[in-house]
Design an enzyme around this catalytic site. Structure first.
Site, mmCIF file in Angstrom:
data_model
loop_
_atom_site.group_PDB
_atom_site.id
_atom_site.type_symbol
_atom_site.label_atom_id
_atom_site.label_comp_id
_atom_site.label_asym_id
_atom_site.label_seq_id
_atom_site.Cartn_x
_atom_site.Cartn_y
_atom_site.Cartn_z
ATOM 1 C CG HIS A 176 -2.139 -0.747 1.158
ATOM 2 N ND1 HIS A 176 -2.661 -1.433 2.248
ATOM 3 C CD2 HIS A 176 -3.012 -0.970 0.151
ATOM 4 C CE1 HIS A 176 -3.779 -2.037 1.890
ATOM 5 N NE2 HIS A 176 -4.019 -1.767 0.623
ATOM 6 C CB CYS A 183 -4.001 -1.004 8.841
ATOM 7 S SG CYS A 183 -2.530 -0.901 7.815
#
Length: 252
Positions: free
Chosen positions: A160, A247
């Site tokens: 990511h 996250c």
């Protein structure tokens, strides 16, 4: 200033979550304790934290950041790029709808929140295996009426964008060597975190405090040198699933 956060309890199924790390399976009991400490830290920093129950059938459900982008004016629900995770966003939407107007991005346009970094009125969107150009453009179109701009960047080899790039206040980014000279990040001060402490690039900036994962002394020293308050949290069990500090929550 953030005032609210949404988190989701880890599921016992997390031991079968998606991962590229070679660190073994998570210890579920320890993960619960670490998640409790994470939520308490957000609360201590002034956020009203909504803690959702684990979602059966979704081993990665605790990583709620990927399910939406939330800014001052709107929440944009993500279609999610990982097939095994598609559906997690459906139970996040009614919770977010209590706080924000809702918009959606629909497949084949794909994005995940881990690929999107907001700094003031700009969204930096990384193209990855989970986020495509159509998803970045659709997200940009959703937020543009509210005065936001967006820039699309290549994620490089990482899972990511926020695996490699995170904002820690005072116009400063933690970045990987891949982004050390990225032109789209010109204007920021950049602290390069080398690969031996790669996990520590994912720090979380909350209301003037930087939360840093435990076990990365060189990165911790660089962050502390900026003079901002710092909180250190053990994230070992989430690291085993490629999951970092950002996250585990949606913050707004």
């Amino acid at each position: 200033m953030f005032t609210k956060a949404i988190t989701r309890r880890p599921s016992e199924e997390m031991v079968d979550g998606i991962t590229t790390a070679d660190l073994g399976k998570p210890d579920f009991a320890l993960a619960l304790k670490q998640h409790d400490a994470y939520c308490q830290t957000l609360s201590d920093l002034g956020l009203d934290v909504t803690i959702l129950d684990a979602e059966p059938g979704y081993p990665d459900c605790c990583f709620v950041e990927d399910t939406a982008i939330v800014c001052e004016h709107i929440a944009v629900i993500a279609p999610l790029g990982a097939p095994s995770r598609q559906g997690e966003q459906e139970t996040i939407e009614p919770v977010l709808a209590k706080f924000k107007p809702i918009d959606h991005v629909a497949a084949p346009a794909l994005f995940e929140g881990g690929d999107v970094l907001q700094v003031e009125k700009t969204f930096y969107v990384g193209l990855s295996a989970r986020t495509n150009q159509a998803g970045a453009d659709a997200l940009g179109a959703a937020v543009a009426p509210h005065g936001y701009d967006y820039k699309v960047m290549d994620c490089g080899p990482s899972l990511h964008f926020k695996t490699d790039v995170n904002y820690i206040g005072n116009n400063t980014l933690l970045v990987s060597p891949f982004f050390a000279e990225a032109a789209d990040l010109d204007g920021f001060e950049r602290i390069v975190v080398e690969d031996d402490e790669a996990y520590a690039r994912n720090c979380l900036f909350i209301n003037g405090t930087v939360i840093v994962p435990d076990g990365f002394p060189k990165t911790l020293a660089k962050v502390e040198a900026l003079g901002q308050p710092v909180v250190v949290l053990d994230m070992s069990e989430f690291r085993k699933l490629d999951g970092g500090l950002t996250c585990l929550s949606l913050r707004f």
